[in-house]
Design an enzyme around this catalytic site. Structure first.
Site: not given
Ligand code: ADP
Length: 549
Positions: A185, A331, A440, A445
């Protein structure tokens, strides 16, 4: 199964391993092209069949170096054919490919290769300085270099020489639960944690991702993954392409708008995929020179990784190009949802369609969703209640490497995403924020994503990030950090009044900072933590100085 249930009499012990996917590609889609742009700009052409054959040689070469079942093989490579060979050859010999993101900080790099216990690293010669930056902290048994210059650092092995000396391996039968790949991650939520993909997870992921209402891929497609192969398996595209028999175009390290557009046009790409940052720049280039590129073959751009602003959907539509938003995480392999227009909106007006397309879509088949509010209760699917999204499914992590982050998994087997969402009656996901990025204010929110999307719809704005700033009276207030377009003019007041049309007064940031660029994480997302640290410190300083004057 209850005793009374009748047993199916099918070959249910058939193992869903990537071997079936890759061998099928080698056998039935051998002639499909794999085109790559080298770091020096030259074009390299080969075929899927040749890549599969070289992957067999790679497996033998690694075996000869002592790599056994379950051993981790790290890669420091771009989107290039050797990376594809590793994607095929490493898991199919029973080992585990660990794709490492070269844009990470050296301390993180040292941490993750140590945490994964990588035995070997395969590195492109252009990335040798990255390897050198952390090599003292981790002893790889072998360093294998993909070299075009022919000059190898001492003590390293030449990738091509190794392969040419090795015979093709006849791949062993594997069990579907075996590990095939590892990714970390990005560490935006603490120390990077290892996600370990099984063969079964990636096979099922490829099957579903190729479906018409997901990425919609077939042997007629030519795919250009802009998303790097060191980031969540390039969203699974190498395996989905092999499974579908689609052609691949690998862009190498140069991902500026013109380089991407040239490749899309020259290779008649039908589908491409990547994070919004890249497409923002591509859209600006298209707007500046409409008609320069023939993109008539391009059917869709899959965009995800962070929220897709509505202005981007509209912008590409103006050029006759369709952006499809997808949501996912490291994940979740990563496919979690794809936004394909809901059937009841096929004949709806443009406004209603855009409103829907700017969301993240309904979950992919086999991905189950639910969301839990602050009170710990599941929220209703009413498009109004907000809660943290939880998911489960066959390609969702059940735990992290070394059992870290156990608090992200519920007792009844769901993964807590950290994304705060609203769900509508159709089950369409709307990401409001990462839980840690929500603002917040006065107990209410505010979604930073909504504010960012509306700011980016302003014609003078290139990029906008909204962060929470501590505030004595309200707890937190939103603050906008804005990059203007080249030649764009807008004052803070103008941007706030632009937002006032859409947002309640208390949701509109009173502070707007103009910057040259917004810092990004190694995967191209806004580094909100860095912005918060920078501007929260400013606020304290301002408060202190006003207090003493
Ligand atoms: P990390 O979780 O380590 O930042 P990831 O590449 O796994 O790296 O990122 C996943 C996160 O990216 C998601 O949990 C979400 O917050 C964001 N994300 C992915 N796709 C989208 C999307 N289409 N719109 C908004 N957020 C997104």
């Amino acid at each position: 199964m209850t005793e009374a249930a009748m047993r199916g009499l099918m070959m249910d012990d058939y193992q869903l391993s990537l071997t079936a996917v890759i061998e099928r590609a080698g056998q039935f889609s051998a002639a499909r092209k794999v085109v790559s742009r080298r770091p020096d700009g030259t074009i390299h052409r080969t075929t899927l069949g040749a890549c599969v054959q070289r992957a067999r040689q790679l497996s033998s070469a690694l075996r000869a170096l002592g790599i056994r079942d379950g051993d981790r093989v790290a890669t420091l490579l771009w989107n290039q054919p050797e990376h594809l060979e590793l994607y095929f050859g490493v898991p199919l010999m029973g080992a585990v490919i660990h794709t490492v993101n070269p844009r990470l900080h050296r301390d993180e790099l040292a941490f993750i290769v140590g945490d994964a216990e990588d035995r070997v690293v395969v590195v492109d010669e252009s990335l040798l300085p990255v390897l050198d930056s952390f090599r003292a902290d981790h002893r790889f048994e072998h360093v294998i270099v993909v070299s075009r210059s022919g000059s190898l650092p001492e003590g390293t092995l030449d990738y091509d020489v190794l392969l040419s000396a090795a015979g093709p391996m006849s791949w062993p039968e594997l069990s579907e639960g075996q590990a095939s790949a590892m990714c970390y991650t990005s560490g935006t939520t603490g120390r990077p944690k290892g996600v370990v993909y099984s063969h079964r997870a990636l096979v099922l992921h490829s099957l579903v991702a190729a479906l018409p209402d997901q990425m919609g891929l077939s042997s007629r497609d030519t795919i250009l993954p802009v998303v790097p192969m060191f980031h969540v398996n390039a969203w699974g595209i190498p395996y989905i392409a092999a499974f579908s028999g689609a052609a691949l175009v690998l862009p190498g390290p140069k991902l500026d708008a013109v380089s991407v557009l040239d490749l899309l046009a020259d290779e008649k790409v039908t589908m491409t995929a990547g994070v919004p940052t890249v497409w923002m720049a591509v859209l600006q280039a298209l707007d500046a020179e409409p008609g320069r590129w023939d993109l008539s073959a391009l059917e869709r751009l899959i965009v995800g990784g962070s929220a897709v602003p509505r202005s981007m959907l509209e912008g590409f539509d103006r050029h006759g190009l369709t952006v499809v938003q997808a949501w996912g995480m490291t994940e979740t392999s990563p496919l979690g949802s794809v936004n394909r227009l809901a059937a009841d909106l096929f004949d709806a007006g443009a406004e209603e369609q855009y409103e829907y397309r700017a969301r993240q879509g309904i979950p992919s088949p086999f991905v189950e969703i639910r969301a839990r509010g602050e009170d710990g209760e599941l929220i209703p699917w009413d498009d109004s209640a907000m809660g943290e999204l939880e998911v489960r499914g066959p390609w969702v992590a059940a735990s992290y490497h070394h059992g870290l982050g156990a608090d992200r998994f519920t007792d009844d087997g769901w993964f807590k995403t950290g994304d705060v969402v609203k769900l509508d009656a159709r089950g369409c996901i709307r990401i409001c924020d990462r839980s840690k990025d929500l603002v917040k204010s006065g107990g209410e929110w505010i979604s930073s994503v909504d504010l960012e999307n509306h700011l980016m719809a302003h014609s003078a704005v290139a990029e906008a990030a909204v962060i929470a700033i501590p505030d004595e009276r309200w707890g937190e207030r939103p603050m906008a950090v804005v990059v203007l377009n080249e030649g764009g003019h807008a004052t803070a007041e103008e941007l706030c009044s632009h937002l006032s049309g859409q947002f309640a007064k208390w949701q509109v940031p009173e502070r707007v900072e103009f910057v040259e660029s917004i810092p990004r994480t190694a995967t191209g997302k806004f580094k909100k933590l860095a912005l918060r640290e920078r501007f929260a410190a400013d606020t304290t300083a301002a408060a202190v100085s006003s207090g003493t004057s």
